[in-house]
Every structure is written in structure tokens, then in C-alpha cells.
Design a protein around this motif. Structure first.
Motif, PDB file in Angstrom:
ATOM      1  N   VAL A  56       3.583  -6.315  23.791  1.00  6.24           N
ATOM      2  CA  VAL A  56       4.694  -5.955  24.673  1.00  6.24           C
ATOM      3  C   VAL A  56       5.910  -5.554  23.846  1.00  6.24           C
ATOM      4  N   ALA A  57       6.202  -6.322  22.805  1.00 12.55           N
ATOM      5  CA  ALA A  57       7.365  -6.031  21.958  1.00 12.55           C
ATOM      6  C   ALA A  57       7.256  -4.651  21.330  1.00 12.55           C
ATOM      7  N   GLY A  58       6.064  -4.311  20.891  1.00  8.98           N
ATOM      8  CA  GLY A  58       5.869  -2.996  20.296  1.00  8.98           C
ATOM      9  C   GLY A  58       6.085  -1.878  21.298  1.00  8.98           C
ATOM     10  N   LEU A  59       5.594  -2.077  22.507  1.00  6.16           N
ATOM     11  CA  LEU A  59       5.739  -1.053  23.548  1.00  6.16           C
ATOM     12  C   LEU A  59       7.185  -0.933  24.012  1.00  6.16           C
ATOM     13  N   LEU A  60       7.863  -2.071  24.166  1.00  3.89           N
ATOM     14  CA  LEU A  60       9.252  -2.037  24.629  1.00  3.89           C
ATOM     15  C   LEU A  60      10.174  -1.393  23.597  1.00  3.89           C
ATOM     16  N   SER A  61       9.915  -1.697  22.332  1.00  7.67           N
ATOM     17  CA  SER A  61      10.814  -1.234  21.277  1.00  7.67           C
ATOM     18  C   SER A  61      10.461   0.148  20.744  1.00  7.67           C
ATOM     19  N   GLY A  62       9.190   0.513  20.900  1.00  5.54           N
ATOM     20  CA  GLY A  62       8.742   1.749  20.290  1.00  5.54           C
ATOM     21  C   GLY A  62       8.728   1.648  18.778  1.00  5.54           C
ATOM     22  N   GLY A  63       8.635   0.409  18.273  1.00  5.08           N
ATOM     23  CA  GLY A  63       8.730   0.179  16.838  1.00  5.08           C
ATOM     24  C   GLY A  63       7.427  -0.258  16.202  1.00  5.08           C
ATOM     25  N   VAL A  64       7.551  -0.723  14.966  1.00  4.78           N
ATOM     26  CA  VAL A  64       6.413  -1.130  14.147  1.00  4.78           C
ATOM     27  C   VAL A  64       6.542  -2.620  13.847  1.00  4.78           C
ATOM     28  N   ALA A  65       5.541  -3.404  14.218  1.00  5.91           N
ATOM     29  CA  ALA A  65       5.571  -4.844  13.927  1.00  5.91           C
ATOM     30  C   ALA A  65       5.633  -5.043  12.419  1.00  5.91           C
ATOM     31  N   ASP A  66       6.496  -5.969  11.971  1.00  2.00           N
ATOM     32  CA  ASP A  66       6.685  -6.138  10.534  1.00  2.00           C
ATOM     33  C   ASP A  66       6.611  -7.599  10.115  1.00  2.00           C
ATOM     34  N   ARG A  67       6.649  -7.818   8.814  1.00  2.00           N
ATOM     35  CA  ARG A  67       6.674  -9.135   8.183  1.00  2.00           C
ATOM     36  C   ARG A  67       5.669 -10.121   8.795  1.00  2.00           C
ATOM     37  N   ALA A  68       6.118 -11.311   9.193  1.00  2.00           N
ATOM     38  CA  ALA A  68       5.172 -12.333   9.675  1.00  2.00           C
ATOM     39  C   ALA A  68       4.415 -11.853  10.903  1.00  2.00           C
ATOM     40  N   THR A  69       5.084 -11.054  11.742  1.00  2.00           N
ATOM     41  CA  THR A  69       4.419 -10.523  12.932  1.00  2.00           C
ATOM     42  C   THR A  69       3.249  -9.634  12.529  1.00  2.00           C
ATOM     43  N   ALA A  70       3.475  -8.781  11.541  1.00  2.00           N
ATOM     44  CA  ALA A  70       2.412  -7.900  11.071  1.00  2.00           C
ATOM     45  C   ALA A  70       1.282  -8.701  10.421  1.00  2.00           C
ATOM     46  N   LEU A  71       1.638  -9.703   9.611  1.00  2.00           N
ATOM     47  CA  LEU A  71       0.610 -10.518   8.960  1.00  2.00           C
ATOM     48  C   LEU A  71      -0.257 -11.226   9.995  1.00  2.00           C
ATOM     49  N   PHE A  72       0.374 -11.720  11.062  1.00  2.00           N
ATOM     50  CA  PHE A  72      -0.379 -12.375  12.140  1.00  2.00           C
ATOM     51  C   PHE A  72      -1.306 -11.364  12.811  1.00  2.00           C
ATOM     52  N   TRP A  73      -0.802 -10.170  13.051  1.00  2.00           N
ATOM     53  CA  TRP A  73      -1.614  -9.149  13.727  1.00  2.00           C
ATOM     54  C   TRP A  73      -2.767  -8.689  12.840  1.00  2.00           C
ATOM     55  N   HIS A  74      -2.530  -8.635  11.537  1.00  2.00           N
ATOM     56  CA  HIS A  74      -3.592  -8.281  10.585  1.00  2.00           C
ATOM     57  C   HIS A  74      -4.621  -9.403  10.448  1.00  2.00           C
ATOM     58  N   GLY A  75      -4.298 -10.600  10.965  1.00  2.00           N
ATOM     59  CA  GLY A  75      -5.200 -11.734  10.827  1.00  2.00           C
ATOM     60  C   GLY A  75      -5.088 -12.426   9.490  1.00  2.00           C
ATOM     61  N   MET A  76      -3.982 -12.200   8.774  1.00  2.00           N
ATOM     62  CA  MET A  76      -3.801 -12.788   7.442  1.00  2.00           C
ATOM     63  C   MET A  76      -3.134 -14.155   7.488  1.00  2.00           C
ATOM     64  N   ILE A  77      -2.473 -14.476   8.592  1.00  2.00           N
ATOM     65  CA  ILE A  77      -1.951 -15.825   8.835  1.00  2.00           C
ATOM     66  C   ILE A  77      -2.346 -16.218  10.247  1.00  2.00           C
ATOM     67  N   THR A  78      -2.460 -17.505  10.493  1.00  2.00           N
ATOM     68  CA  THR A  78      -2.899 -17.973  11.811  1.00  2.00           C
ATOM     69  C   THR A  78      -1.744 -18.432  12.688  1.00  2.00           C
ATOM     70  N   GLU A  79      -0.608 -18.747  12.066  1.00  2.00           N
ATOM     71  CA  GLU A  79       0.543 -19.240  12.823  1.00  2.00           C
ATOM     72  C   GLU A  79       1.331 -18.054  13.380  1.00  2.00           C
ATOM     73  N   PRO A  80       1.496 -17.966  14.700  1.00  2.00           N
ATOM     74  CA  PRO A  80       2.262 -16.849  15.262  1.00  2.00           C
ATOM     75  C   PRO A  80       3.732 -16.943  14.870  1.00  2.00           C
ATOM     76  N   PRO A  81       4.421 -15.823  14.764  1.00  2.00           N
ATOM     77  CA  PRO A  81       5.834 -15.855  14.360  1.00  2.00           C
ATOM     78  C   PRO A  81       6.704 -16.489  15.436  1.00  2.00           C
ATOM     79  N   ALA A  82       7.769 -17.170  15.005  1.00  2.00           N
ATOM     80  CA  ALA A  82       8.698 -17.787  15.958  1.00  2.00           C
ATOM     81  C   ALA A  82       9.422 -16.722  16.768  1.00  2.00           C
ATOM     82  N   GLU A  83       9.689 -15.592  16.143  1.00  2.00           N
ATOM     83  CA  GLU A  83      10.257 -14.447  16.841  1.00  2.00           C
ATOM     84  C   GLU A  83       9.516 -13.211  16.386  1.00  2.00           C
ATOM     85  N   ILE A  84       9.383 -12.265  17.296  1.00  2.00           N
ATOM     86  CA  ILE A  84       8.614 -11.064  17.006  1.00  2.00           C
ATOM     87  C   ILE A  84       9.499 -10.080  16.259  1.00  2.00           C
TER      88      ILE A  84
END
Length: 285
Positions: A56-84
Motif C-alpha cells: 500500500v505504501a508503495g502504491l500511495l507514494s509512487g516510490g521505491v521501498a528502501d532500507r529495512a523495508t526493502a530488506l524485509f521485502w527481499h526476504g533478507m530480514i524477518t522482522e518487519p520495519p517499525a515504519e515503512i
């Protein structure tokens, strides 16, 4: 479509799939679908998950998920980010987040550092790791072969002038150096700082070398650098050495670069306790 996209779809996507505006409106009236905002809809037949929020955040912002959000989406960390976290074009302003906690950063990203994973734009694995500027995150990514030092170096070069990249470069330079030797240097400095004596380095023991040895009390301290530097053969040899030392009546402590940099006082405390215990043991013996 909703099921394949974590319960989320845009009006444009639904229209392209043959779902008319009137059909969308009827589903909203039946309370089966919710309009989140900016033409983004969520079905109530799919659970709202961390992935839902990021999509949803990506669609609303029209942006690119970054940092911890991106790592979570890549499956490289299991803990979701506190903020997107999302990176948006410089001219973009996100005026409404519709209840989602979204941290936006306005910046032009190199095309090579943007990738699409499951329909969501995210920063590349290399840039995501770099921008965390976290030694443990980088070490784990290198150890698991999610990235290579060459990947990280290339991403650094592409983003050389980006805000905050200096911290990432500092961590990268540690990773690309001899972290084991650096860890040993840090440990030796701690010993001298706390005036701990009775030790020697590289003591030979049955064909192996002990990094730091306290021979009189038979206490061995093994120092490791970053985990990604250790091969399986090296790991097996270290286990054999530790077993041989233990069988011969030595106590063995293991400290990594991360122990020494993240909690040096904890390292010294544990070492002091081990020395005290070995001294007491030797007196009794």
C-alpha cells in the motif's frame, strides 16, 4: 488479482483485468472492498499483513521501498520495519498516508539500484544493505551470499554523493579489510586498557595457534572477524582446536568483531570472570 498482491490492487489494475468502475463501486457498497485512497483498494477477504502495508505504501507514494523495508521485502530480514521507508522522486510530495506510517525520502535513485520484487519497486539488495550502515546486517548478507563485496562497492560508487553514504562507506571499508586482524587489535587494546596481564599471542598448541593464551591458568581466547570470511574448512578446524583444548583441560572463550565493537565492556567482564574462575580452579588443583 487481490490474492496475488497481498489483498491490494489499484483501480487501473482492476480495470485492466476487466473489472469496471461500477463493479468496483458495488463491491465497496457491499463492504467487501475498501478504498484506501488515491485509487488504491483492499479486499476484506485477505488478511492485512506487513506485506499488505508495504505494498500500500508503495502504491500511495509512487516510490521505491528502501532500507529495512526493502530488506524485509527481499526476504533478507524477518522482522518487519517499525515504519515503512520509501524513496520518492524529488518533486513528489506525499500529503496523505491514510493511517499508514510511511517515512519518505526525496531523492533520485540510479536505475541500477532499483528492482521490482513481487510487483513492488524496492532498492537493490546491495544498496539496501549499504544504507542500513549496520555491520551485522552487512556481515549476514555477505555470509548468506545475498550480496558480494563487488556488489556493495559498485553501489557505493553509484551513490557516492548521496546523503548519509559516508556511514555506509565506513562499514564497507571494514568489511573489505582484514576484520580478524582488526578484531585481534581491538582485543589486545582492551587487555592493555584494563591492565590485564599474563597473556601471550599465537601460542602453538598441537599444530594450531591460540589467538590469545593465558598459559598459567590454561585459558584460551579465540578471536573471529566477520562471519562471511570463515570457510567451512576453517570452521571445522576451529572446532577441532577447541575440542582439543577442552580435552587438555583448557577453557576456551570465543569473541567476534561484533562482540568487541558492540559490547567491549561485556567482553572484558566475561574475560575477568573466566580468569577469576581459572585462578580459583588452579589453586584448588
Amino acid at each position: 488479482m487481490f490474492a496475488a498482491q497481498d489483498g491490494v490492487a489499484t483501480r487501473q489494475q482492476l480495470n485492466a483485468a476487466g473489472v469496471s468502475d461500477s463493479m468496483i463501486a458495488s463491491r465497496v457498497d457491499l463492504d467487501e472492498v475498501t478504498l484506501i485512497g488515491r485509487g488504491v483498494f483492499r479486499t476484506k477477504h485477505h488478511p492485512h499483513t506487513d506485506r499488505t502495508a508495504i505494498r500500500v505504501a508503495g502504491l500511495l507514494s509512487g516510490g521505491v521501498a528502501d532500507r529495512a523495508t526493502a530488506l524485509f521485502w527481499h526476504g533478507m530480514i524477518t522482522e518487519p520495519p517499525a515504519e515503512i521507508g520509501v524513496t520518492v522522486p524529488i518533486e513528489r510530495r506525499l500529503r496523505a498516508t491514510y493511517g499508514y506510517v510511511i517515512r519518505t525520502r526525496r531523492r533520485a535513485l540510479p536505475a541500477s539500484d532499483i528492482t521490482e520484487v513481487d510487483g513492488v519497486s524496492v532498492t537493490s539488495k546491495a544498496l539496501s544493505v549499504l544504507e542500513m550502515a549496520d555491520a551485522k546486517v552487512m556481515d549476514r548478507a555477505l555470509q548468506q551470499s545475498d550480496v558480494t563485496l563487488e556488489d556493495l562497492g559498485d553501489a557505493l560508487d553509484r551513490n557516492a554523493n548521496a546523503k548519509g553514504i559516508a556511514a555506509a562507506r565506513a562499514v564497507y571499508e571494514i568489511a573489505s579489510g582484514d576484520t580478524e586482524s582488526e578484531a585481534e587489535r581491538i582485543f589486545a587494546a582492551l587487555l592493555r586498557l584494563h591492565e590485564i596481564t599474563g597473556w601471550t599471542t599465537q601460542l602453538t598448541f598441537r599444530g594450531w595457534r591460540i589467538d590469545f593464551a593465558f598459559p598459567e591458568i590454561r585459558l584460551a581466547v579465540e578471536i573471529n572477524g566477520w562471519a562471511f570470511h570463515r570457510s567451512r574448512a576453517r570452521w571445522m578446524s576451529d572446532q577441532d582446536k577447541a575440542n582439543a583444548l577442552s580435552t587438555a583441560g583448557w577453557a576456551v572463550l570465543h569473541f567476534s568483531w561484533h562482540h568487541l565493537t558492540d559490547d567491549p565492556e561485556g567482553v572484558v567482564t566475561l574475560l575477568a570472570e573466566a580468569i577469576s574462575g581459572r585462578v580459583a580452579h588452579s589453586i584448588v588443583s
